[in-house]
Design an enzyme around this catalytic site. Structure first.
Site, PDB file in Angstrom:
ATOM      1  N   GLU B 146       0.817  -1.212   0.000  1.00 56.18           N
ATOM      2  CA  GLU B 146       0.000   0.000   0.000  1.00 56.18           C
ATOM      3  C   GLU B 146       0.856   1.271   0.000  1.00 56.18           C
ATOM      4  O   GLU B 146       0.439   2.308   0.504  1.00 56.18           O
ATOM      5  CB  GLU B 146      -0.968   0.031   1.196  1.00 56.18           C
ATOM      6  CG  GLU B 146      -1.778  -1.246   1.389  1.00 56.18           C
ATOM      7  CD  GLU B 146      -2.786  -1.495   0.274  1.00 56.18           C
ATOM      8  OE1 GLU B 146      -3.049  -0.556  -0.497  1.00 56.18           O
ATOM      9  OE2 GLU B 146      -3.278  -2.628   0.153  1.00 56.18           O
ATOM     10  N   LEU B 147       2.065   1.157  -0.541  1.00 60.69           N
ATOM     11  CA  LEU B 147       3.030   2.268  -0.592  1.00 60.69           C
ATOM     12  C   LEU B 147       3.363   2.828   0.792  1.00 60.69           C
ATOM     13  O   LEU B 147       3.754   3.984   0.936  1.00 60.69           O
ATOM     14  CB  LEU B 147       2.542   3.406  -1.500  1.00 60.69           C
ATOM     15  CG  LEU B 147       2.404   3.104  -2.988  1.00 60.69           C
ATOM     16  CD1 LEU B 147       2.193   4.404  -3.770  1.00 60.69           C
ATOM     17  CD2 LEU B 147       3.615   2.382  -3.550  1.00 60.69           C
TER      18      LEU B 147
END
Lengths: 421, 524
Positions: B146-147
Site C-alpha cells: 500500500e506504498l
C-alpha cells in the site's frame, strides 16, 4: 393520541414507546393528549395530559354515537383473540370472562365504562367501547392530528376521525404477521388494514414493517413512512452489581414465544458450551414455549449452565443487564425490538437477528439470521473471547444508543404530522 | 526528455472462508477456495488478460519507447499458479520483452515493516526469489504494501540493498514541493524515492468514469495537455495505481482500455515525455532533496495514513496477537504453517476490520466480503486462534523438545570432541615440554634419576667410557652411579682412580658426550 397502556402499567413495549414518543414530541413543541382505556392515577404526566377513558361520559342520545356504534358492529372481532397471552393464561382468562360478561353487557349501556386497561379479558368489547369513548373525546377536545397506536386503538382512531374530520395517523408497532406468523387472526388483520386504509398516514417502526404493510396489506406506499423507535437515556447511575459466578453470562430477555426465537438461543448455547464450558446462559421471561424450552435444555444436558429467571421488570432488568456479558435477541420476527437498545445502554454488547427492525439502524451490533445457529454461537463466542470486540462495543455502543433518543426520533413523527396539516 | 513512470500494483489476498469457533483446533483449512478462484478468474478475464495483451501490443508497436513496471504480490502469484496459469504466462510474455520491470514487495502483501524487521526482510527475500523464478529478473526496486513508507522503513529497505523505493507523494509530507522529482530517504540518502503524482494517477484510477467530475470524460488529449502544463524543469510523472483499475474498477464500457491504448501515441506526438521504468530513473536522475517522513504514510484514502488497516481496537488486537507468535515461527519448518503465516499477514484482513466507513462505506464494500468489521474480526480471530494452537503444538513445543534433545546430543558430541582434543593437545604439549627438557639433559641430571633408570642407562653405555667420565663427574653423580655398578665395574673403577691423570681431557669430553646421548635416548 390513542394508546392502550402507559407506564408504569405496561405488559409489553408499546407503553414504553408511547411514553418516550410523547416526551420526545413535547421537546419539539407538540402537545399531546393521550387517551388510555384505564388510567391508574400514578402515570407520569409530565409530558402528556392523560385522559382516562373510563371518566368520559357519553350521552347515548347523541345520534352520532349511535351511528358509529352501528358502523363498527360489523367489525366484530372473534372472541378467542388475546394477544401476548399463553394458552394456559388464556383459559384462565376465558373463565374469568364468563363471570364478567354478565356485568359487561349491562355496562355497555351505562354512562361510564370501566376498562380493565389490560390485554385479555373482553378485549374486543373493550376495543369497541374504547372507540365509542374516542369519538366522545374527539368531539369535546381541541387537537390537530389523531394518532392511534396498534390495532387495538384503530377503531378509536377511525371513530375520532369521522367525528372531528381531523387527519388520522396510525402507527404500526407490530403487524398480525409478526404476532402470529402465518396463522393470522383474520379479524385483527381486517381491522389493521381498515385502520391503515382510513388513515391519512401510516407510520411503520422499521422498513421491514413498512414492507409488510405495503405488500401484505396492500397499502399505498406513498403514505407509509418509517419512524424508528428510540430509547430514553438511562437516568439511573451505573451500578456495580455483584456477580455470584465467575463465568461469563449470556442473556436472552423477552417473551418465550415462537416469534422471539428462544429455541435458537438454546441450540446456540449448546454449541458454545461444547467449546467453552465456562459460560452461563440466562433466559429471562415467560411465555407459552417455556416448558418446551426447559425440556430441550435438559435434553441437551446443560441444565447446570442454563438458567431461567421468569418474567423480569423494572430494576430487575437493569440488574440482569448488569450481570450480562452478551445479550442475544434471536427474534424470528421483530417489527422493531427495543430491548437490545436497553442492553447497549447498560454497556452490554448485543447479538441481534437480521429479522428485527432495530437491525436496520444499529451499527455497533452483531447481526445474524435467526435460523443461523452457527453464526449466533460464533458471535457469542467472539464477544466472550476476543477483547477487542467488547472494547469496541464499550466505546461505541453506548454512544450510539444514547444518540437514538426519542427527542431525535420524534422529529420524524412531527414531520409526518406536518405533512397532513 | 521528461519521463512518465507507470507502476501497477497487482494483488489478490487469500480470502478466508466462514470459519466458526467450533472449527478451532479441529479444522485447519482457512481459505475460501471457491471465492478466491471465482474472483481470480473474474479479474483475470476482465483485467489481467486483456490489459496484459494491450500492454504487450503497445510494447510491440513502440519498442523500447514504451515501458511499464509491476509489483505482483506473492499471494497473487500463488493464486495465478493455482487458478490462472494463463495470466502467469501473459506476465512472462511481458517480462520477455525487456520493457517491463518487476518490483519487489513483501510476499504476503504484509504490514510486517511496521512490526518486525526480521519478518519484513524474510518476506522481501522470499518475494525476490519468486519474481526471479517466474520472470528471470532479480528486483532492484522496492515498494512496500500500500506504498506504506516512513524514514525508518526506507532505511530498512536501503539496508536490504535496494537502490530505489516507490511511495506516495502525500501532500502533508511534501507541502509545497512537487512529487515530480527524484527524492531521497532522510536517514540513508543512498535510497532514492519516486513519489506518486496522486492527482494525475487518481484521475485515471478513480475519477475516470465519474460523471460528476468536472473534467469527465477524460481524453488522452486532455491528459497530455495536463502533462504539458507541468513545469518543464520537473523530471518525472509517477503514475502509480492498482492494476485492477483497468477493466475491474473502471469497466471496459468507460473507455479505459481505449484511453490506455491511445495514450502513448498522443504522448509521443504532442509532448516531450518518454516512458521509463523505475530502475532506469534510478540511474538517470539525482535526488533534489530528502523527504522527512517520521510517521508512516500510505496511498489510502484522503488521510494517506494507516487508519485503513490499523488503529481501532479490533485491528490492533488482531495485529498484535498475530505478531506475538513471530518468535515461535523461527523454529518452524512445517511448510503449511509457514504458508498460512504469510497468508494471514495480508493487509486486506485488517482492512476488512476498519470502522472508518460505517458512514461512507460504498467504495470499500466492493472489496469487502464481510457485512461488518465485527464479522471480519470474529472470523479472523477464529482462524488466528486455530493457527496459534497449531504453532504451539507443531512448531513451538515439538521444536523445543527436539531442540532440547538436539542440544543435549550436540553438547555430548562436542564434549567428546573437546575431551579428545584436550587429551591430544595435552599429550603433544607434554611431549614437547619433555622433548625440550630431554634435549637439555646432561650428566648432572643423573643425580635426580631413579635407580632403575640408572641401571637401564648403565646397560646401554660403554662401561669403560663411563668409568672414565665418572672420574671427572660431580660427587652427587658418582654417588648415584657407583652403588649401581656391578662388582667388576666397581673394581675397575677403583683401579682407574689411580690412573686418572693419564686420561686425556678430550677423551673425557668425548665419552661424556656419548653417555649423555644414551641418557637422552633413554627418555625419548
Amino acid at each position: 393520541m390513542f394508546g392502550w397502556e402507559f407506564p408504569p402499567h405496561i405488559t409489553g413495549g408499546l407503553g414504553t414507546a408511547c411514553y418516550g414518543m410523547t416526551k420526545g414530541l413535547m421537546k419539539h413543541d407538540v402537545e399531546v393528549l393521550f387517551v388510555v382505556p384505564k388510567a391508574y392515577g400514578d402515570e407520569d404526566q409530565e409530558a402528556v395530559r392523560l385522559i382516562n377513558a373510563s371518566d368520559i361520559s357519553i350521552d347515548f342520545k347523541d345520534k352520532k354515537y349511535e351511528e358509529y356504534w352501528q358502523r363498527i358492529t360489523y367489525m366484530e372481532i372473534g372472541s378467542n383473540l388475546i394477544p401476548y397471552v399463553g394458552p394456559e393464561e388464556f383459559r384462565r382468562i376465558m373463565e374469568a370472562k364468563e363471570l364478567e360478561s354478565i356485568t359487561s353487557e349491562d355496562s355497555v349501556l351505562s354512562e361510564k365504562f370501566e376498562f380493565s386497561g389490560k390485554y385479555g379479558t373482553d378485549l374486543m368489547d373493550e376495543v369497541k367501547r374504547y372507540a365509542l369513548i374516542a369519538s366522545a373525546v374527539a368531539a369535546t377536545s381541541d387537537f390537530d392530528v389523531i394518532h392511534a397506536h396498534d390495532w387495538l386503538t384503530y377503531a378509536a382512531g377511525i371513530a375520532a376521525k369521522s367525528v372531528s374530520g381531523k387527519p388520522l395517523v396510525v402507527h404500526m408497532h407490530a403487524t398480525e404477521f409478526d404476532r402470529s406468523g402465518e396463522n393470522i387472526n383474520q379479524n385483527v388483520y381486517d381491522l389493521e388494514r381498515r385502520g391503515m386504509e382510513e388513515a391519512d398516514r401510516v407510520i411503520a417502526v422499521s422498513n421491514m414493517t413498512r414492507k409488510i404493510v405495503i405488500e401484505r396489506y396492500g397499502i399505498d406506499p406513498n403514505k407509509v413512512f418509517t419512524a424508528y423507535n428510540a430509547v430514553e437515556p438511562s437516568d439511573k447511575p451505573d451500578q456495580n452489581y455483584q456477580r455470584g459466578v465467575k463465568d461469563k453470562v449470556v442473556t436472552f430477555l423477552g417473551r418465550i414465544t415462537f416469534q422471539k426465537g428462544p429455541d435458537y438461543f438454546v441450540e446456540a448455547a449448546r454449541k458454545v458450551l461444547d467449546k467453552d464450558p465456562n459460560v452461563r446462559f440466562v433466559m429471562a421471561g415467560s411465555g407459552d414455549m417455556l416448558n418446551k424450552i426447559i425440556k430441550r435444555v435438559a435434553e441437551l444436558k446443560m441444565a447446570d449452565r442454563f438458567h431461567f429467571t421468569g418474567f423480569l421488570k423494572g430494576d430487575d432488568v437493569d440488574h440482569m443487564f448488569g450481570l450480562s456479558d452478551v445479550f442475544v435477541m434471536p427474534s424470528v420476527s421483530e417489527p422493531f425490538g427495543i430491548v437490545p437498545l436497553e442492553a447497549m445502554r447498560s454497556n452490554v454488547p448485543v447479538v441481534i437477528s437480521r429479522q428485527s427492525g432495530v437491525s436496520e439502524i444499529l451499527v455497533h451490533a452483531l447481526k445474524i439470521d435467526f435460523w443461523d445457529v452457527d453464526a449466533m454461537a460464533d458471535s457469542i463466542y467472539g464477544l466472550l473471547h476476543y477483547e477487542g470486540l467488547s472494547k469496541m462495543f464499550r466505546r461505541y455502543g453506548k454512544e450510539e444508543v444514547d444518540n437514538l433518543k426519542w427527542e431525535n426520533a420524534a422529529v420524524k413523527i412531527k414531520e409526518v404530522y406536518e405533512s397532513v396539516l | 526528455m521528461r519521463s512518465i513512470c507507470f507502476y501497477f500494483q497487482v494483488h489478490q489476498p487469500y480470502r478466508l472462508r466462514t470459519y466458526r469457533f467450533f472449527d478451532i483446533g479441529s479444522n485447519h483449512h482457512y481459505y475460501d477456495e471457491q471465492q478466491n478462484r471465482f474472483i481470480m478468474r473474474r479479474v483475470a478475464d476482465k483485467c489481467y488478460l486483456p490489459m496484459n495483451k494491450l500492454l504487450l501490443d503497445l510494447i510491440n508497436e513502440y519498442g523500447s519507447a514504451f515501458k511499464v513496471s509491476f509489483s505482483i504480490s506473492g499471494t497473487a502469484l500463488d493464486q495465478f499458479e493455482a487458478y490462472a496459469p494463463d495470466v502467469l504466462d501473459s506476465y512472462k510474455a511481458l517480462a520477455a520483452t525487456g520493457n517491463v520491470e518487476f518490483i519487489a514487495e513483501t510476499y504476503g502483501h504484509a504490514l510486517a515493516a511496521l512490526k518486525s524487521k526480521e519478518e519484513f526482510f524474510e518476506q522481501v527475500e522470499m518475494h525476490k526469489r519468486k519474481v526471479e523464478q517466474h520472470f528471470g529478473q532479480l528486483p532492484t526496486t522496492f515498494r512496500n504494501t500500500e506504498l506504506i513508507y516512513s524514514d525508518e522503513i526506507g532505511a530498512m529497505v536501503s539496508e536490504m540493498g535496494f537502490k530505489l523505493m516507490l511511495t506516495e507523494g502525500a501532500k502533508h509530507v511534501l507541502g509545497w514541493k512537487s512529487p515530480n522529482y527524484m527524492y531521497a530517504n532522510a536517514i540513508n540518502p543512498k535510497l532514492k524515492l519516486l513519489l506518486k503524482n496522486f492527482r494525475l494517477s487518481d484521475d485515471i484510477a478513480f475519477r475516470f468514469s465519474e460523471q460528476s467530475w468536472g473534467e469527465w470524460p477524460l481524453t488522452t488529449e486532455k491528459f497530455v495537455d495536463w502533462l504539458n502544463d507541468i513545469d518543464p524543469k520537473e523530471e518525472v510523472v509517477n503514475l502509480f495505481m492498482d492494476y485492477e483499475t483497468f477493466g475491474e474498477h473502471q469497466w471496459p464500457e468507460t473507455g479505459i482500455f481505449d484511453f490506455m491504448r491511445a495514450l502513448p501515441a498522443r504522448v509521443f506526438s504532442h509532448s516531450d515525455f518518454t516512458f521509463n521504468t523505475p530502475s532506469e530513473l534510478a540511474e538517470k536522475l539525482q535526488p533534489v532533496s530528502s523527504v522527512h517522513v517520521p510517521y508512516p504514510i500510505s496511498w489510502a484514502d484522503e488521510e494517506r495514513d494507516l487508519t485503513a488497516w490499523l488503529g481501532n481496537e479490533l485491528q490492533d488486537e488482531a495485529f498484535d496477537k498475530l505478531y506475538s507468535i513471530k518468535h515461535k515461527l523461527d523454529h518452524c519448518t512445517d511448510p503449511d504453517i509457514i504458508r498460512d503465516w504469510r497468508y494471514l499477514q495480508t493487509s486486506d484482513h485488517f482492512y476488512y476490520m476498519c470502522t472508518k466507513w460505517f458512514s461512507d462505506g460504498d467504495v470499500h464494500k466492493y472489496f469487502n466480503p464481510y457485512g461488518t468489521p465485527y464479522e471480519a474480526f470474529i472470523n479472523y480471530m477464529n482462524v488466528l486462534s486455530d493457527f496459534m494452537i497449531r504453532v504451539d503444538e507443531e512448531c513451538q513445543e515439538s521444536s523445543f523438545q527436539e531442540n532440547l534433545d538436539q542440544t543435549i546430543e550436540k553438547a555430548a558430541e562436542l564434549g567428546k570432541v573437546v575431551k579428545d582434543k584436550t587429551v591430544e593437545i595435552g599429550k603433544k604439549v607434554k611431549k614437547k615440554v619433555k622433548d625440550a627438557k630431554v634435549n637439555e639433559m646432561s650428566l648432572k641430571d643423573v643425580a635426580s634419576m631413579s635407580n632403575a633408570k640408572i641401571k637401564e642407562l648403565l646397560r646401554s653405555v660403554d662401561v669403560d667410557e663411563l668409568l672414565v667420565v665418572l672420574q671427572d663427574a660431580g660427587e652427587d653423580v658418582r654417588d648415584r652411579i657407583i652403588p649401581n655398578l656391578g662388582v667388576r665395574a666397581k673394581k675397575k673403577y677403583e683401579q682407574l682412580q689411580g690412573e686418572l691423570k693419564k686420561v686425556k681431557k678430550s677423551d673425557i669430553k668425548k665419552y661424556t658426550a656419548n653417555i649423555e646421548k644414551e641418557l637422552r635416548n633413554l627418555f625419548k
